[in-house]
Write a protein that holds these residues in place. Structure first.
Motif, PDB file in Angstrom:
ATOM      1  N   CYS A  77      -9.465  -2.546   0.440  1.00  0.00           N
ATOM      2  CA  CYS A  77      -8.768  -2.047   1.623  1.00  0.00           C
ATOM      3  C   CYS A  77      -9.027  -0.553   1.801  1.00  0.00           C
ATOM      4  N   HIS A  78      -9.146  -0.137   3.042  1.00  0.00           N
ATOM      5  CA  HIS A  78      -9.283   1.279   3.370  1.00  0.00           C
ATOM      6  C   HIS A  78      -7.935   1.793   3.866  1.00  0.00           C
ATOM      7  N   LEU A  79      -7.356   2.724   3.108  1.00  0.00           N
ATOM      8  CA  LEU A  79      -6.041   3.280   3.446  1.00  0.00           C
ATOM      9  C   LEU A  79      -6.218   4.690   3.993  1.00  0.00           C
ATOM     10  N   LYS A  80      -5.323   5.077   4.878  1.00  0.00           N
ATOM     11  CA  LYS A  80      -5.370   6.437   5.405  1.00  0.00           C
ATOM     12  C   LYS A  80      -3.959   6.860   5.791  1.00  0.00           C
ATOM     13  N   VAL A  81      -3.798   8.163   6.044  1.00  0.00           N
ATOM     14  CA  VAL A  81      -2.497   8.687   6.434  1.00  0.00           C
ATOM     15  C   VAL A  81      -2.639   9.559   7.678  1.00  0.00           C
ATOM     16  N   SER A  82      -1.517   9.680   8.375  1.00  0.00           N
ATOM     17  CA  SER A  82      -1.402  10.647   9.473  1.00  0.00           C
ATOM     18  C   SER A  82      -0.060  11.355   9.275  1.00  0.00           C
ATOM     19  N   PRO A  83       0.126  12.522   9.881  1.00  0.00           N
ATOM     20  CA  PRO A  83       1.437  13.167   9.783  1.00  0.00           C
ATOM     21  C   PRO A  83       2.532  12.230  10.285  1.00  0.00           C
ATOM     22  N   ALA A  84       3.665  12.200   9.571  1.00  0.00           N
ATOM     23  CA  ALA A  84       4.743  11.263   9.919  1.00  0.00           C
ATOM     24  C   ALA A  84       5.307  11.528  11.308  1.00  0.00           C
ATOM     25  N   ASP A  85       5.201  12.767  11.783  1.00  0.00           N
ATOM     26  CA  ASP A  85       5.741  13.068  13.109  1.00  0.00           C
ATOM     27  C   ASP A  85       4.726  12.839  14.226  1.00  0.00           C
ATOM     28  N   GLN A  86       3.547  12.321  13.866  1.00  0.00           N
ATOM     29  CA  GLN A  86       2.545  12.002  14.886  1.00  0.00           C
ATOM     30  C   GLN A  86       2.763  10.578  15.380  1.00  0.00           C
ATOM     31  N   ALA A  87       2.851  10.399  16.681  1.00  0.00           N
ATOM     32  CA  ALA A  87       3.086   9.059  17.237  1.00  0.00           C
ATOM     33  C   ALA A  87       1.898   8.155  16.935  1.00  0.00           C
ATOM     34  N   PRO A  88       2.165   6.868  16.597  1.00  0.00           N
ATOM     35  CA  PRO A  88       1.047   5.928  16.384  1.00  0.00           C
ATOM     36  C   PRO A  88       0.159   5.833  17.616  1.00  0.00           C
ATOM     37  N   ASP A  89      -1.120   5.573  17.391  1.00  0.00           N
ATOM     38  CA  ASP A  89      -2.090   5.443  18.477  1.00  0.00           C
ATOM     39  C   ASP A  89      -3.073   4.344  18.092  1.00  0.00           C
ATOM     40  N   PRO A  90      -4.048   4.011  18.951  1.00  0.00           N
ATOM     41  CA  PRO A  90      -4.962   2.899  18.638  1.00  0.00           C
ATOM     42  C   PRO A  90      -5.725   3.050  17.328  1.00  0.00           C
ATOM     43  N   ALA A  95       0.851  -1.182   0.000  1.00  0.00           N
ATOM     44  CA  ALA A  95       0.000   0.000   0.000  1.00  0.00           C
ATOM     45  C   ALA A  95       0.885   1.230   0.000  1.00  0.00           C
ATOM     46  N   GLY A  96       0.498   2.244  -0.751  1.00  0.00           N
ATOM     47  CA  GLY A  96       1.323   3.446  -0.825  1.00  0.00           C
ATOM     48  C   GLY A  96       0.482   4.679  -1.064  1.00  0.00           C
ATOM     49  N   VAL A  97       1.117   5.818  -0.922  1.00  0.00           N
ATOM     50  CA  VAL A  97       0.473   7.100  -1.215  1.00  0.00           C
ATOM     51  C   VAL A  97       1.538   8.022  -1.791  1.00  0.00           C
ATOM     52  N   ASN A  98       1.165   8.750  -2.838  1.00  0.00           N
ATOM     53  CA  ASN A  98       2.083   9.730  -3.436  1.00  0.00           C
ATOM     54  C   ASN A  98       1.939  11.030  -2.666  1.00  0.00           C
ATOM     55  N   THR A  99       2.931  11.342  -1.821  1.00  0.00           N
ATOM     56  CA  THR A  99       2.813  12.502  -0.940  1.00  0.00           C
ATOM     57  C   THR A  99       3.139  13.808  -1.650  1.00  0.00           C
ATOM     58  N   GLU A 100       3.722  13.725  -2.875  1.00  0.00           N
ATOM     59  CA  GLU A 100       4.000  14.917  -3.672  1.00  0.00           C
ATOM     60  C   GLU A 100       4.639  15.990  -2.805  1.00  0.00           C
ATOM     61  N   ASN A 101       4.007  17.170  -2.695  1.00  0.00           N
ATOM     62  CA  ASN A 101       4.582  18.265  -1.922  1.00  0.00           C
ATOM     63  C   ASN A 101       3.939  18.399  -0.539  1.00  0.00           C
ATOM     64  N   HIS A 102       3.240  17.365  -0.109  1.00  0.00           N
ATOM     65  CA  HIS A 102       2.621  17.422   1.211  1.00  0.00           C
ATOM     66  C   HIS A 102       3.685  17.324   2.302  1.00  0.00           C
ATOM     67  N   VAL A 103       3.283  17.697   3.490  1.00  0.00           N
ATOM     68  CA  VAL A 103       4.148  17.429   4.632  1.00  0.00           C
ATOM     69  C   VAL A 103       4.344  15.924   4.701  1.00  0.00           C
TER      70      VAL A 103
END
Length: 295
Positions: free
Chosen positions: A250-263, A167-175
């Protein structure tokens, strides 16, 4: 790479010019071609550096020179040219012992990038955040071959084999973003809500299939990149199904990379040896809700 018989043409795409180093053993046969038989581009530019004693011929040309062409894509400026080999009959003018060849050459230069200056404090919204709010994220889900090096050509599996998902996402110019797989459901039809169905990833990132006695399914750790998540699932089919076709949503989602994983943002696999859930990243407690089947 340095020009050598294994890599007879080496290209350097510099800021304003292209440098092409050609090993005269162009075909790897031990027979050296003549430098005069090599030219660059449709304008047939001659080498910049060569001598009869050297085994390497070097071309240097501006990006717009020697008849090169420019192609503009959404992401890059692509300059195209070619290395041309045109053998001249030697000895008997009726026969030749080598074939002419054309080696296509491309230089890719990114069109978009961010610049910043610590000395300037702009009052407008930075380009990166503006683009992030306007663009939609292009997600992808691919079946990969066994060593993860390329997308798998065939979608046919035998029971006992392993499905390798990427699974992947093209983050382009996003944070920077970290990708998660919330859930994956297998069905007999393309409709995700059809019955029967089997959820092998559930509860916001718990790979529940790995708990079954006959399964070794797991998330791959570590990730190749934060915006990519790989997982392996043992092949399966539905009981009593004669069509032998399985659809997977599949349902994919993203969070900011500097955000700690949570439940709610996690990737957890079940380790049979320790009888415990383990996350790809983050602390083990983010997986505790997998056991309770409620996140």
């Amino acid at each position: 790479q340095a020009a050598a018989p294994l890599h007879p043409v080496a290209v350097q795409c510099q800021e304003a010019q292209v440098v092409v180093a050609v090993h005269r053993d162009l075909f790897g046969t031990g027979r050296l071609v003549k430098a005069a038989e090599l030219t660059l581009g449709s304008a047939a530019c001659l080498p910049a550096v060569w001598s009869a004693a050297e085994t390497t011929v070097t071309f240097m040309a501006g990006l717009h020179e020697c008849g090169s062409t420019l192609r503009v894509t959404p992401d890059a400026l692509v300059y195209s040219t070619s290395l041309n080999y045109k053998p001249v009959p030697a000895g008997n003018p009726v026969i030749i012992r080598t074939s002419p060849a054309v080696v296509p050459i491309e230089c890719h230069y990114p069109r978009r990038d961010n610049v910043s200056s610590n000395a300037v404090k702009p009052t407008w919204a930075p380009f990166r955040s503006t683009l992030s709010s306007e663009e939609k994220l292009p997600f992808s889900l691919c079946l990969m071959n066994d060593d993860w090096s390329a997308e798998r050509v065939s979608t046919i599996f035998q029971l006992g084999e392993v499905l390798h998902f990427q699974a992947g996402v093209n983050t382009e110019n996003h944070v920077p973003l970290r990708l998660f797989v919330d859930n994956c459901v297998a069905t007999l039809t393309p409709q995700r809500s059809s019955s029967p169905q089997y959820a092998f990833i559930d509860f916001s990132g718990c790979l529940v299939d790995g708990q079954l006695d006959d399964a070794t399914s797991t998330f791959i750790s570590p990730r190749p990149r934060q915006d990519v998540l790989q997982f392996a699932v043992d092949a399966f089919k539905f009981v009593g199904d004669s069509s032998n076709v399985v659809y997977i949503t599949c349902h994919l989602k993203v969070s900011p990379a500097d955000q700690a994983p949570d439940p709610l943002n996690k990737a957890c696999s079940f380790n049979k040896a320790s009888n415990l859930w383990a996350p790809v990243e983050g602390t083990r407690d983010v997986c505790s809700c997998c056991e309770m089947k409620s996140c």
